[in-house]
Motif scaffolding. Structure first.
Motif, PDB file in Angstrom:
ATOM      1  N   ARG A   1     -11.087  14.330  20.275  1.00 18.07           N
ATOM      2  CA  ARG A   1      -9.580  14.561  20.370  1.00 18.07           C
ATOM      3  C   ARG A   1      -9.061  14.211  19.539  1.00 18.07           C
ATOM      4  NH1 ARG A   1      -9.157  15.940  25.206  1.00 18.07           N
ATOM      5  NH2 ARG A   1      -7.264  14.786  26.022  1.00 18.07           N
ATOM      6  N   PHE A   2      -7.777  14.874  19.458  1.00 16.53           N
ATOM      7  CA  PHE A   2      -6.576  14.480  18.636  1.00 16.53           C
ATOM      8  C   PHE A   2      -5.353  14.339  19.181  1.00 16.53           C
ATOM      9  CE2 PHE A   2      -7.022  18.920  18.662  1.00 16.53           C
ATOM     10  CZ  PHE A   2      -5.800  19.545  18.223  1.00 16.53           C
ATOM     11  N   ALA A   3      -4.283  13.748  18.402  1.00 17.87           N
ATOM     12  CA  ALA A   3      -3.098  13.364  19.296  1.00 17.87           C
ATOM     13  C   ALA A   3      -1.935  13.845  18.231  1.00 17.87           C
ATOM     14  CB  ALA A   3      -2.993  11.925  19.310  1.00 17.87           C
ATOM     15  N   GLY A   4      -0.847  14.254  18.779  1.00 12.00           N
ATOM     16  CA  GLY A   4       0.371  14.805  18.099  1.00 12.00           C
ATOM     17  C   GLY A   4       1.654  14.336  18.819  1.00 12.00           C
TER      18      GLY A   4
ATOM     19  N   LEU B   1       0.879  -1.112   0.111  1.00 10.59           N
ATOM     20  CA  LEU B   1       0.171  -0.027  -0.043  1.00 10.59           C
ATOM     21  C   LEU B   1       0.761   1.401   0.039  1.00 10.59           C
ATOM     22  CD1 LEU B   1      -2.596  -1.234   2.729  1.00 10.59           C
ATOM     23  CD2 LEU B   1      -2.871  -1.202   0.323  1.00 10.59           C
ATOM     24  N   GLN B   2       0.791   2.178  -1.046  1.00 11.17           N
ATOM     25  CA  GLN B   2       1.449   3.254  -1.242  1.00 11.17           C
ATOM     26  C   GLN B   2       1.056   4.143  -0.075  1.00 11.17           C
ATOM     27  OE1 GLN B   2       4.073   3.497  -3.139  1.00 11.17           O
ATOM     28  NE2 GLN B   2       3.964   1.301  -3.528  1.00 11.17           N
ATOM     29  N   PRO B   3       1.540   5.317   0.449  1.00 12.24           N
ATOM     30  CA  PRO B   3       1.206   6.294   1.263  1.00 12.24           C
ATOM     31  C   PRO B   3      -0.307   6.708   0.893  1.00 12.24           C
ATOM     32  CG  PRO B   3       3.354   6.823   0.898  1.00 12.24           C
ATOM     33  CD  PRO B   3       3.092   5.740  -0.042  1.00 12.24           C
TER      34      PRO B   3
ATOM     35  N   GLY C   1      -2.006   8.058   4.224  1.00  8.67           N
ATOM     36  CA  GLY C   1      -1.935   9.406   3.285  1.00  8.67           C
ATOM     37  C   GLY C   1      -0.193   9.933   3.362  1.00  8.67           C
ATOM     38  N   SER C   2      -0.220  10.819   2.578  1.00  8.43           N
ATOM     39  CA  SER C   2       1.168  11.446   2.686  1.00  8.43           C
ATOM     40  C   SER C   2       1.492  12.427   3.674  1.00  8.43           C
ATOM     41  CB  SER C   2       1.414  12.287   1.301  1.00  8.43           C
ATOM     42  OG  SER C   2       1.020  11.508   0.171  1.00  8.43           O
ATOM     43  N   ARG C   3       2.574  12.751   4.055  1.00  9.05           N
ATOM     44  CA  ARG C   3       2.672  13.526   5.209  1.00  9.05           C
ATOM     45  C   ARG C   3       2.342  15.043   4.899  1.00  9.05           C
ATOM     46  NH1 ARG C   3       4.829  12.234   9.670  1.00  9.05           N
ATOM     47  NH2 ARG C   3       5.799  14.285   9.933  1.00  9.05           N
TER      48      ARG C   3
ATOM     49  N   HIS D   1      -0.766  11.496  10.874  1.00  9.71           N
ATOM     50  CA  HIS D   1      -0.940  10.067  11.531  1.00  9.71           C
ATOM     51  C   HIS D   1       0.369   9.599  11.473  1.00  9.71           C
ATOM     52  CE1 HIS D   1      -1.561   6.100  11.561  1.00  9.71           C
ATOM     53  NE2 HIS D   1      -2.866   6.059  12.089  1.00  9.71           N
ATOM     54  N   PRO D   2       0.821   8.709  12.687  1.00  9.52           N
ATOM     55  CA  PRO D   2       2.411   8.269  12.734  1.00  9.52           C
ATOM     56  C   PRO D   2       2.756   7.463  11.295  1.00  9.52           C
ATOM     57  CG  PRO D   2       1.048   7.696  14.730  1.00  9.52           C
ATOM     58  CD  PRO D   2       0.116   8.295  13.755  1.00  9.52           C
TER      59      PRO D   2
END
Length: 151
Positions: free
Chosen positions: A115-118, A68-70, A75-77, A134-135
């Motif tokens: 909520r969201f995370a970083g 699976l490509q990003p 997704g892409s960064r 996303h990591p």
């Protein structure tokens, strides 16, 4: 059972399978192959939609590996998702005794109530730099699957 009657994975299939998501270097992100297989229903959010898409149309007994490509995975960064957060905002979203280290994942309250995370990348007296991608964003992944049964 002859091949003409073989069950095929459909969009809301209930199935038992082994699966493994791994980096291209082979490091497991998640794998059921060493444990009990997973039993799940497609379309209910138990697997990411892009993983479910790989399963559609596979016959019972199939063993397959997908690359699976990003853009087909997490997704892409996105450089816009690397943002500075003031220490005041960080403290507001943290337990009183929080002691952060580079690489820690920190959850924030979203304005919408979610909520969201970083991931913490840098920190000093005034600011902290977080990566909210996303990591697994930007990574090509391997998805290995063995369909054990379609119920």
């Amino acid at each position: 059972m002859s091949n003409s009657q073989c069950a095929i994975v459909g969009e809301s299939a209930y199935l038992t399978l082994h699966y493994r998501l791994a980096s291209m270097e082979g490091a497991d992100i998640v794998s059921t192959f060493q444990d009990n297989p997973a039993t799940l229903q497609l379309g209910t959010g138990q697997l990411a939609p892009f993983l479910e898409a790989c399963l559609i149309g596979l016959p019972e007994g199939a063993y397959q590996t997908f690359e699976l490509q990003p853009e087909k995975a997490f997704g892409s960064r996105n450089p816009d998702l690397i943002q500075k957060v003031s220490r005041a905002t960080l403290d507001e979203n943290s337990p009183a005794d929080a002691d952060y280290a580079i690489g820690d994942v920190v959850e924030f309250a979203a304005p919408s109530g979610g909520r969201f995370a970083g991931v913490l990348r840098e920190i000093d007296a005034e600011d902290a730099l977080f990566d909210f991608n996303h990591p697994l964003a930007g990574q090509t992944l391997k998805f290995e699957v063995k369909i054990i049964g379609i119920l």
